[in-house]
Scaffold this motif. Structure first.
Motif, PDB file in Angstrom:
ATOM      1  N   THR A 178      33.914-115.238  13.124  1.00 54.37           N
ATOM      2  CA  THR A 178      32.479-115.146  12.882  1.00 54.37           C
ATOM      3  C   THR A 178      32.055-113.715  13.186  1.00 54.37           C
ATOM      4  OG1 THR A 178      32.215-117.407  13.631  1.00 54.37           O
ATOM      5  CG2 THR A 178      30.218-116.101  13.477  1.00 54.37           C
ATOM      6  N   PRO A 179      31.483-113.025  12.218  1.00 58.61           N
ATOM      7  CA  PRO A 179      31.064-111.648  12.507  1.00 58.61           C
ATOM      8  C   PRO A 179      30.011-111.623  13.609  1.00 58.61           C
ATOM      9  CG  PRO A 179      30.909-112.146  10.175  1.00 58.61           C
ATOM     10  CD  PRO A 179      31.148-113.425  10.859  1.00 58.61           C
ATOM     11  N   LEU A 180      30.112-110.589  14.408  1.00 56.13           N
ATOM     12  CA  LEU A 180      29.238-110.481  15.577  1.00 56.13           C
ATOM     13  C   LEU A 180      28.574-109.105  15.551  1.00 56.13           C
ATOM     14  CD1 LEU A 180      28.900-112.175  18.285  1.00 56.13           C
ATOM     15  CD2 LEU A 180      30.517-110.577  19.251  1.00 56.13           C
ATOM     16  N   THR A 181      27.301-109.071  15.770  1.00 52.35           N
ATOM     17  CA  THR A 181      26.614-107.774  15.830  1.00 52.35           C
ATOM     18  C   THR A 181      25.811-107.694  17.129  1.00 52.35           C
ATOM     19  OG1 THR A 181      24.810-108.726  14.560  1.00 52.35           O
ATOM     20  CG2 THR A 181      26.431-107.453  13.336  1.00 52.35           C
ATOM     21  N   PRO A 182      26.520-107.574  18.253  1.00 50.17           N
ATOM     22  CA  PRO A 182      25.786-107.570  19.529  1.00 50.17           C
ATOM     23  C   PRO A 182      24.920-106.329  19.721  1.00 50.17           C
ATOM     24  CG  PRO A 182      28.103-107.100  19.896  1.00 50.17           C
ATOM     25  CD  PRO A 182      27.961-107.410  18.448  1.00 50.17           C
ATOM     26  N   PHE A 183      25.223-105.267  18.950  1.00 50.38           N
ATOM     27  CA  PHE A 183      24.458-104.032  19.135  1.00 50.38           C
ATOM     28  C   PHE A 183      23.472-103.827  17.987  1.00 50.38           C
ATOM     29  CE2 PHE A 183      28.569-103.616  21.218  1.00 50.38           C
ATOM     30  CZ  PHE A 183      28.118-103.567  22.522  1.00 50.38           C
ATOM     31  N   ASP A 184      22.945-104.942  17.505  1.00 47.98           N
ATOM     32  CA  ASP A 184      21.913-104.880  16.470  1.00 47.98           C
ATOM     33  C   ASP A 184      20.691-105.600  17.041  1.00 47.98           C
ATOM     34  OD1 ASP A 184      20.624-104.516  14.113  1.00 47.98           O
ATOM     35  OD2 ASP A 184      21.490-106.270  13.133  1.00 47.98           O
ATOM     36  N   ASN A 185      19.638-104.863  17.292  1.00 51.89           N
ATOM     37  CA  ASN A 185      18.477-105.458  17.952  1.00 51.89           C
ATOM     38  C   ASN A 185      17.601-106.172  16.930  1.00 51.89           C
ATOM     39  OD1 ASN A 185      16.392-106.176  19.561  1.00 51.89           O
ATOM     40  ND2 ASN A 185      15.881-104.107  20.253  1.00 51.89           N
ATOM     41  N   HIS A 186      17.740-107.512  16.873  1.00 56.49           N
ATOM     42  CA  HIS A 186      16.913-108.282  15.949  1.00 56.49           C
ATOM     43  C   HIS A 186      15.722-108.926  16.663  1.00 56.49           C
ATOM     44  CE1 HIS A 186      20.100-110.893  17.535  1.00 56.49           C
ATOM     45  NE2 HIS A 186      19.128-111.767  17.634  1.00 56.49           N
ATOM     46  N   PHE A 187      15.565-108.609  17.945  1.00 59.01           N
ATOM     47  CA  PHE A 187      14.409-109.146  18.679  1.00 59.01           C
ATOM     48  C   PHE A 187      13.185-108.282  18.392  1.00 59.01           C
ATOM     49  CE2 PHE A 187      18.078-110.248  21.300  1.00 59.01           C
ATOM     50  CZ  PHE A 187      17.886-111.602  21.431  1.00 59.01           C
ATOM     51  N   THR A 188      12.045-108.903  18.352  1.00 60.87           N
ATOM     52  CA  THR A 188      10.835-108.124  18.113  1.00 60.87           C
ATOM     53  C   THR A 188      10.249-107.599  19.419  1.00 60.87           C
ATOM     54  OG1 THR A 188       9.695-110.230  18.045  1.00 60.87           O
ATOM     55  CG2 THR A 188      10.150-109.158  15.926  1.00 60.87           C
ATOM     56  N   GLU A 189      10.412-108.365  20.504  1.00 53.28           N
ATOM     57  CA  GLU A 189       9.770-107.986  21.763  1.00 53.28           C
ATOM     58  C   GLU A 189      10.693-107.228  22.716  1.00 53.28           C
ATOM     59  OE1 GLU A 189       9.113-110.999  20.543  1.00 53.28           O
ATOM     60  OE2 GLU A 189       6.953-111.007  20.310  1.00 53.28           O
ATOM     61  N   ILE A 190      11.990-107.220  22.444  1.00 55.52           N
ATOM     62  CA  ILE A 190      12.918-106.592  23.391  1.00 55.52           C
ATOM     63  C   ILE A 190      13.250-105.184  22.903  1.00 55.52           C
ATOM     64  CG2 ILE A 190      15.261-106.716  24.330  1.00 55.52           C
ATOM     65  CD1 ILE A 190      14.976-109.696  24.420  1.00 55.52           C
ATOM     66  N   SER A 191      13.083-104.218  23.798  1.00 58.65           N
ATOM     67  CA  SER A 191      13.362-102.826  23.414  1.00 58.65           C
ATOM     68  C   SER A 191      14.875-102.606  23.343  1.00 58.65           C
ATOM     69  CB  SER A 191      12.752-101.880  24.438  1.00 58.65           C
ATOM     70  OG  SER A 191      13.433-102.041  25.665  1.00 58.65           O
ATOM     71  N   ASN A 192      15.254-101.541  22.655  1.00 60.38           N
ATOM     72  CA  ASN A 192      16.682-101.213  22.555  1.00 60.38           C
ATOM     73  C   ASN A 192      17.271-100.940  23.933  1.00 60.38           C
ATOM     74  OD1 ASN A 192      16.457-101.470  19.846  1.00 60.38           O
ATOM     75  ND2 ASN A 192      16.470 -99.284  19.387  1.00 60.38           N
ATOM     76  N   ALA A 193      16.465-100.324  24.796  1.00 59.30           N
ATOM     77  CA  ALA A 193      16.947 -99.988  26.136  1.00 59.30           C
ATOM     78  C   ALA A 193      17.275-101.256  26.923  1.00 59.30           C
ATOM     79  CB  ALA A 193      15.900 -99.166  26.874  1.00 59.30           C
ATOM     80  N   TYR A 194      16.373-102.268  26.842  1.00 58.99           N
ATOM     81  CA  TYR A 194      16.602-103.485  27.619  1.00 58.99           C
ATOM     82  C   TYR A 194      17.771-104.279  27.050  1.00 58.99           C
ATOM     83  CZ  TYR A 194      15.869-107.734  30.232  1.00 58.99           C
ATOM     84  OH  TYR A 194      16.075-108.801  31.057  1.00 58.99           O
ATOM     85  N   LEU A 195      17.890-104.282  25.725  1.00 56.73           N
ATOM     86  CA  LEU A 195      19.032-104.976  25.132  1.00 56.73           C
ATOM     87  C   LEU A 195      20.330-104.307  25.577  1.00 56.73           C
ATOM     88  CD1 LEU A 195      19.905-107.242  23.204  1.00 56.73           C
ATOM     89  CD2 LEU A 195      19.894-105.591  21.357  1.00 56.73           C
ATOM     90  N   ALA A 196      20.324-102.973  25.602  1.00 56.62           N
ATOM     91  CA  ALA A 196      21.514-102.236  26.062  1.00 56.62           C
ATOM     92  C   ALA A 196      21.815-102.594  27.516  1.00 56.62           C
ATOM     93  CB  ALA A 196      21.271-100.739  25.929  1.00 56.62           C
ATOM     94  N   HIS A 197      20.771-102.731  28.320  1.00 55.74           N
ATOM     95  CA  HIS A 197      20.967-103.108  29.726  1.00 55.74           C
ATOM     96  C   HIS A 197      21.601-104.497  29.830  1.00 55.74           C
ATOM     97  CE1 HIS A 197      20.154-104.143  33.864  1.00 55.74           C
ATOM     98  NE2 HIS A 197      19.536-105.216  33.416  1.00 55.74           N
ATOM     99  N   LEU A 198      21.079-105.436  29.024  1.00 62.13           N
ATOM    100  CA  LEU A 198      21.616-106.803  29.064  1.00 62.13           C
ATOM    101  C   LEU A 198      23.087-106.820  28.662  1.00 62.13           C
ATOM    102  CD1 LEU A 198      18.700-108.860  27.431  1.00 62.13           C
ATOM    103  CD2 LEU A 198      19.413-108.908  29.812  1.00 62.13           C
ATOM    104  N   ARG A 199      23.396-106.105  27.587  1.00 60.85           N
ATOM    105  CA  ARG A 199      24.790-106.087  27.104  1.00 60.85           C
ATOM    106  C   ARG A 199      25.706-105.434  28.155  1.00 60.85           C
ATOM    107  NH1 ARG A 199      23.269-109.513  23.974  1.00 60.85           N
ATOM    108  NH2 ARG A 199      22.890-109.196  21.764  1.00 60.85           N
TER     109      ARG A 199
END
Lengths: 557, 99
Positions: A178-199
Motif C-alpha cells: 500500500t503506498p504510503l505518503t507520511p510526509f504529505d500534509n493533507h490535514f487542514t489544521e495541522i501545520s507542516n512543522a507539527y506534522l514533522a514533529h509528530l513523525r
C-alpha cells in the motif's frame, strides 16, 4: 369503569396544567403501593445473580443491537449499537478469545447491510459504521480479511460493489504494497512543522537505535523539509542532500519555509559530521527493506495512481515480527493511529466510527510519547464525534504505566475480561454477590481470581459501566468460508483480487515509481542543464591568470 | 365606519377559523402527552433514561418544600400540595423529568 374515568380525568387535569389534581386522584393507590414497596425493601429476598444479570441485559438492549454473547442461563445479551460502539477495553491472555469477540462485534453491522442488500438490491447501500483496525500481530487482520472475502462471495452484485469501495487495506508484502505518503500534509489544521514533529517523535521513540538531541533535531528538520517539498523518504536523496552543497542549495531554493532554509543553509556549521553520518545510517536502516522502501511513493505519483485513499473500513496490518523488524511496524502503526486520531475531530458524527487498536500495551508503554498522548486525549474527547476507541491488551494492569492505565479505565464505557489473573481485579467490585454465600470477603475474592485465571476459552466478563459484570460466553464465530465450502487460500485470493487491489499496487511497480522519482530528483537534481549552469557562477576574468584558469577548467569540463 | 367594523369582525372570525386546526392539533398533542404521562404515573415506576434503573414513584417520600415524610407519591405532597415535576434517579442521580 371507575379506573378508566379516573384515568381520563387525570389526563385532562394534566393537559390543562393541573397535575396536582391527577396526583390527588391516585392518592390512595400511591399510599398502598408505597407501603408495599417499603415493606419489600425491608424484608424482601435479595435478588439472585441470575435476576441481576437478566435486569442488566434488559437495560443494555436497544435499537440496532450487537450480540455480545449469552448468559449462563442461555439468554442472549444484546447491547444497543450506540453503547456497543463506544470506547472499550478487551483484556485477556493469548488464545482466550479476544480477537474472535472483536470480529463477531465488528462484522455484525457489515453483515446486516450485505444481507439487506441481498433482499433488496436497490436500497441505498452504505456500511453505516466506520471502522479502523490496526493490528500489529496479524491474526485479527488475517481473520477479518477472510471473513470479508467470504462475505463478498455470498453477496449479490450490489453487496460486492459496496464491499469493494468500502474496504481499504494498508499492508506491505513481497508481492504488493500500500503506498504510503507520511510526509504529505493533507490535514487542514495541522501545520507542516507539527506534522514533522509528530513523525519525528514516533520515529525516534520506536527506533531500536538511540537518538541524541542533535540527531533528533536533524530528524525533525529533515522530516519538515520532506513535508515542505512533498518528497518521499529516500536514502539516496538524504545522502546527496547532506553531502552535495550545490544540490542542497538547489533544493532549498524551492523550500518556502524560511526556518527550514536557515537550518540547512548553515548545516555544515551547526550539525557535526558524526551526527549527520549517524542520521544517514538510521535512514538507510529504515529504507533498506524492499517492501518498506517501495511503499514510500512520491505524493505526485500517488495522486496519479488513482488508488483508494480513504474508505469507511480500513484494515491496517503492521505485523512485522516474522518478516521485518518489529520497530518499523510499530512506527507505521503509530503514524497511522496519529493520522486517524488527528483527523477525527472534524469527522461527520452522524456515522459512528470504531477505532480498534490490537495489542495496545506495546502502544501505551511509553506514556510520554506524543502518539500515546494523542490516543489518551482521543479517548477522553472523541465521544462527541461519535467515535469509540477499542483497545485489546494482555497483562494490561502490569505492563501499562499507571497514569495511562487509569485514563483508559476511566474513559472506556465497557470492558471485556477474558482469562487473566491480574486484570481480573478490575472487575471484582462489579461482580454480583451470591446471596447465601457465607465465605469471608477475601475467600470470595481468592476464589474469583482463581476462577478468572482458569476461565475457559470464549468465556468472559462484560462490564458495562453502571451495570454489574455479566459472565458471558462470546458468540460463536465459525471458520471463514466454512458455510461456503471455500478454503482459506481461495478466500485470500478473492480478497487480494477483488478488494485489496483497489488500495494496493504490485511491489515492482512501486519500486519503479520510486526509482523514477530518484532518477529525476536525485540524479538530475530536478534542474535543467541551463538552470544548473546558471546556478554555478564563475569568477570574473580580471587578469591573464584568470583567463588561463578559465580555459583550463573549460577543457576539463 | 360600520362597514369597517363589520370587515374587522369578519377578518377576525376568519382568522379564528384558520387557527382552529392548529389549535386542535395542539390540543390533541397535549392530550396525547398527558395520557402518556398519566399512564406512566399509574404504572408506579419510571425507568431512568440514563442508567435504566427502575425508580419507584410511590415510597416513603420526603417533601423538599415542607419536609413532610409520608407514604405516597414522590411527585406530590399532600400536606403543602407541592408538585414535583422531576426527581433524581436513585442510582445515577440523573434528573428524570416526569411532568
Amino acid at each position: 369503569m371507575v379506573g378508566i374515568l379516573k384515568s381520563l380525568v387525570a389526563s385532562a387535569a394534566v393537559a390543562v396544567g393541573r397535575p396536582d389534581v391527577a396526583l390527588r386522584l391516585g392518592k390512595s393507590t400511591s399510599y398502598a403501593r408505597a407501603l408495599a414497596n417499603e415493606h419489600a425493601g425491608m424484608i424482601g429476598e435479595p435478588p439472585t445473580p441470575a435476576a441481576i444479570y437478566a435486569a442488566a441485559a434488559r437495560r443494555m438492549d436497544g435499537p440496532q443491537p450487537m450480540t455480545f454473547g449469552t448468559l449462563p442461563s442461555g439468554e442472549p445479551v444484546r447491547v444497543r449499537r450506540d453503547l456497543g460502539l463506544m470506547s472499550a477495553l478487551i483484556l485477556g491472555a493469548t488464545g482466550a478469545g479476544k480477537s474472535r469477540l472483536l470480529i463477531a462485534l465488528l462484522l455484525e453491522p457489515l453483515r446486516q447491510v450485505i444481507d439487506d442488500l441481498r433482499l433488496d438490491a436497490h436500497r441505498h447501500a452504505d456500511v453505516g459504521v466506520e471502522l479502523e483496525l490496526i493490528d500489529p500481530k496479524f491474526e485479527t487482520y488475517d481473520l477479518f480479511r477472510k471473513y470479508v472475502a467470504a462475505m463478498w462471495l455470498r453477496a449479490n452484485d450490489a453487496g460486492r460493489e459496496l464491499l469493494e469501495r468500502s474496504v481499504r487495506v494498508i499492508d506491505w508484502s513481497h508481492e504488493r504494497v500500500t503506498p504510503l505518503t507520511p510526509f504529505d500534509n493533507h490535514f487542514t489544521e495541522i501545520s507542516n512543522a507539527y506534522l514533522a514533529h509528530l513523525r519525528a517523535d514516533v520515529t525516534a521513540r520506536t527506533s531500536p537505535q538511540s537518538y541524541t538531541d542533535a540527531m533528533r533535531q536533524l530528524l525533525y528538520m529533515f522530516d519538515w523539509l520532506l513535508i515542505e517539498l512533498r518528497y518521499p523518504l529516500s536514502y539516496r536523496f538524504a545522502v546527496r542532500f547532506m553531502h552535495d552543497t550545490d544540490f542542497r542549495k538547489g533544493v532549498l531554493a524551492r523550500v518556502p519555509e524560511p526556518e527550514v532554509r536557515y537550518y540547512f543553509e548553515n548545516f555544515d556549521l551547526t550539525v557535526p559530521r558524526q551526527t549527520r553520518d549517524g542520521f544517514l545510517r538510521r535512514v538507510q536502516y529504515g529504507t533498506s527493506f524492499p517492501e518498506l522502501r517501495a511503499s514510500y511513493i512520491p505524493p505526485e505519483a500517488m495522486d496519479e495512481l488513482g488508488l483508494m485513499k480513504e474508505a469507511p473500513i480500513t484494515l491496517v496490518n503492521t505485523a512485522c515480527t516474522t518478516t521485518l523488524p518489529q520497530a518499523l511496524g510499530y512506527e507505521r502503526a503509530a503514524w497511522r493511529a496519529t493520522d486517524v486520531l488527528c483527523a477525527a475531530p472534524r469527522r461527520n458524527p452522524r456515522r459512528p466510527k470504531s477505532f480498534v487498536l490490537e495489542e495496545a500495551v506495546r502502544f501505551l508503554e511509553d506514556a510520554n510519547a506524543d502518539h500515546v498522548e494523542t490516543l489518551l486525549t482521543a479517548l477522553r474527547t472523541l465521544r462527541s464525534v461519535n467515535m469509540g476507541i477499542v483497545l485489546t491488551a494482555q497483562d494490561f494492569s502490569n505492563a501499562v504505566p499507571a497514569n495511562a492505565a487509569r485514563t483508559v479505565l476511566l474513559n472506556t464505557t465497557w470492558i471485556g475480561g477474558f482469562r487473566a489473573r491480574e486484570d481480573a481485579q478490575i472487575f471484582w467490585p462489579h461482580v454480583a454477590a451470591i446471596p447465601d454465600d457465607r465465605r469471608t470477603e477475601s475467600a470470595k475474592r481468592d476464589a474469583y481470581l482463581r476462577e478468572m485465571a482458569g476461565l475457559a476459552r470464549q468465556r468472559y466478563l462484560l462490564l458495562v459501566k453502571g451495570n454489574p459484570a455479566l459472565p458471558l460466553r462470546a458468540p460463536d464465530v465459525p471458520r471463514p468460508g466454512e458455510a461456503l465450502g471455500v478454503s482459506e487460500d481461495e478466500l485470500l485470493e478473492v480478497f487480494n483480487r477483488e478488494i485489496a487491489a483497489k488500495s494496493m499496487l504490485p511491489t515492482a511497480t512501486a519500486m519503479r515509481l520510486t526509482a523514477e522519482w530518484e532518477a529525476k530528483v536525485v540524479e538530475q537534481g530536478e534542474l535543467r542543464p541551463s538552470e544548473a549552469k546558471s546556478v554555478r557562477r564563475k569568477p570574473p576574468i580580471t587578469n591573464l591568470a584568470d583567463l588561463k584558469r578559465f580555459f583550463t577548467t573549460s577543457e576539463e569540463e | 365606519m360600520k362597514k369597517l367594523t363589520l370587515a374587522w369582525h369578519l377578518t377576525l372570525a376568519l382568522l379564528y377559523v384558520f387557527a382552529l386546526p392548529i389549535y386542535a392539533a395542539k390540543w390533541l398533542t397535549r392530550a396525547m402527552e398527558s395520557f402518556f404521562i398519566v399512564s406512566e404515573i399509574r404504572k408506579g415506576f419510571i425507568d431512568c433514561p440514563h442508567c435504566g434503573f427502575r425508580n419507584p414513584l410511590d415510597l416513603l417520600a420526603l417533601c423538599r418544600r415542607c419536609g413532610m415524610a409520608e407514604f405516597g407519591s414522590r411527585l406530590y405532597c399532600t400536606t403543602c400540595k407541592q408538585v414535583t415535576k422531576a426527581f433524581p434517579c436513585d442510582r445515577c442521580t440523573a434528573t428524570i423529568r416526569v411532568l
